[in-house]
Design a protein around this motif. Structure first.
Motif, PDB file in Angstrom:
ATOM      1  N   PHE A 294       0.659  -1.170   0.015  1.00 43.38           N
ATOM      2  CA  PHE A 294       0.109   0.254   0.198  1.00 43.38           C
ATOM      3  C   PHE A 294       0.891   1.201   0.052  1.00 43.38           C
ATOM      4  N   THR A 295       2.095   1.442   0.601  1.00 44.06           N
ATOM      5  CA  THR A 295       3.067   2.370   0.703  1.00 44.06           C
ATOM      6  C   THR A 295       3.530   2.638  -0.753  1.00 44.06           C
ATOM      7  N   ASN A 296       3.727   1.463  -1.658  1.00 43.86           N
ATOM      8  CA  ASN A 296       4.181   1.796  -2.918  1.00 43.86           C
ATOM      9  C   ASN A 296       2.785   2.486  -3.820  1.00 43.86           C
ATOM     10  N   ASN A 297       1.785   1.864  -3.630  1.00 45.17           N
ATOM     11  CA  ASN A 297       0.567   2.336  -4.308  1.00 45.17           C
ATOM     12  C   ASN A 297       0.436   3.812  -3.757  1.00 45.17           C
ATOM     13  N   LEU A 298       0.546   4.211  -2.680  1.00 49.92           N
ATOM     14  CA  LEU A 298       0.563   5.797  -2.157  1.00 49.92           C
ATOM     15  C   LEU A 298       1.309   6.668  -2.825  1.00 49.92           C
ATOM     16  N   ILE A 299       2.735   6.154  -2.831  1.00 47.19           N
ATOM     17  CA  ILE A 299       3.621   6.972  -3.474  1.00 47.19           C
ATOM     18  C   ILE A 299       3.459   6.911  -5.041  1.00 47.19           C
ATOM     19  N   GLU A 300       2.933   5.892  -5.809  1.00 50.28           N
ATOM     20  CA  GLU A 300       2.534   6.008  -7.209  1.00 50.28           C
ATOM     21  C   GLU A 300       1.200   7.009  -7.199  1.00 50.28           C
TER      22      GLU A 300
END
Length: 228
Positions: A143-149
């Motif tokens: 989810f952290t990766n999704n948030l940065i994307e």
């Protein structure tokens, strides 16, 4: 930089944070609905969830944004541009995050679910008390990766004249002629915001893992500590 130009920066920063936070929250709703739907025992529910994830993973966010801004009004509905930006980003990132939810739910050991069944837990109780507490810990890093994307994708709204950080930077560049300096500052700004959101997600990950008594990462550099 003059106060007038700084007002562009603050307005752009506010809109970028608004797009990111509300896009993430709405995307999280879509992700859980679709992710849990793909894990459903009902074929029609899995089918609807699969259609959503496959369609909106395939649509570029920019095309979806243009559709909401320019096509939807032809049917008599005029969306607020900022809301259209939030919705476009949420639909796209929610489709990607739905696979995270589905994978995390499937990763919960079957023995624990069988134990919950043996204790006469209802499906809702199994989900709330057994599956989700463990699955959420596994969801947070992706989810952290999704948030940065999602944060990076907010720059697309500048193409429909929404005053985000990128649009504000373009206005400042046009006013000052300082192309390199302005866009370097923009690069640093997005980097600082990304670090801020990453730190928040790390904190949430530690809190979720501690609630299960697990070993969790401490800080941004991966040092380990054992939850009490």
């Amino acid at each position: 930089m003059s106060s007038g130009l700084m007002s562009y920066v603050w307005e752009g920063l506010g809109n970028t944070l608004l797009l990111t936070v509300f896009g993430a929250l709405l995307g999280l709703v879509f992700a859980f609905i679709a992710g849990l739907g793909r894990s459903s025992e009902r074929t029609w529910v899995r089918g609807i969830a699969m259609v959503y994830t496959e369609i909106f993973r395939g649509f570029p966010s920019l095309v979806l944004l243009f559709a909401l801004i320019f096509i939807v009004p032809t049917f008599g509905y005029q969306l607020n541009p900022l809301f259209a930006g939030i919705l476009a980003l949420a639909l796209n990132i929610g489709a990607y995050a739905a696979e995270v939810v589905r994978g995390a739910v499937k990763a919960v050991p079957p023995g624990q679910i069988e134990a919950a069944i043996a204790l006469n837990f209802t499906p809702w109780q199994r989900l709330r008390k057994v599956v989700l507490p463990q699955a959420v810990v596994a969801m947070i890093p992706p989810f952290t990766n999704n948030l940065i994307e999602l944060l990076k994708a907010t720059s697309l709204v500048s193409l429909v004249y929404i005053s985000d950080l990128t649009f504000s930077a373009q206005l400042i560049r046009a006013s000052t002629g300082e192309t390199a300096l302005v866009f370097f500052g923009l690069l640093v700004g997005y980097g600082v915001i990304a670090l801020f959101f990453t730190a928040i997600m790390k904190l949430l990950e530690r809190m979720a893992a501690r609630s299960l008594g697990r070993t969790v990462p401490s800080g941004l550099f991966g040092r380990k500590e054992v939850a009490a």
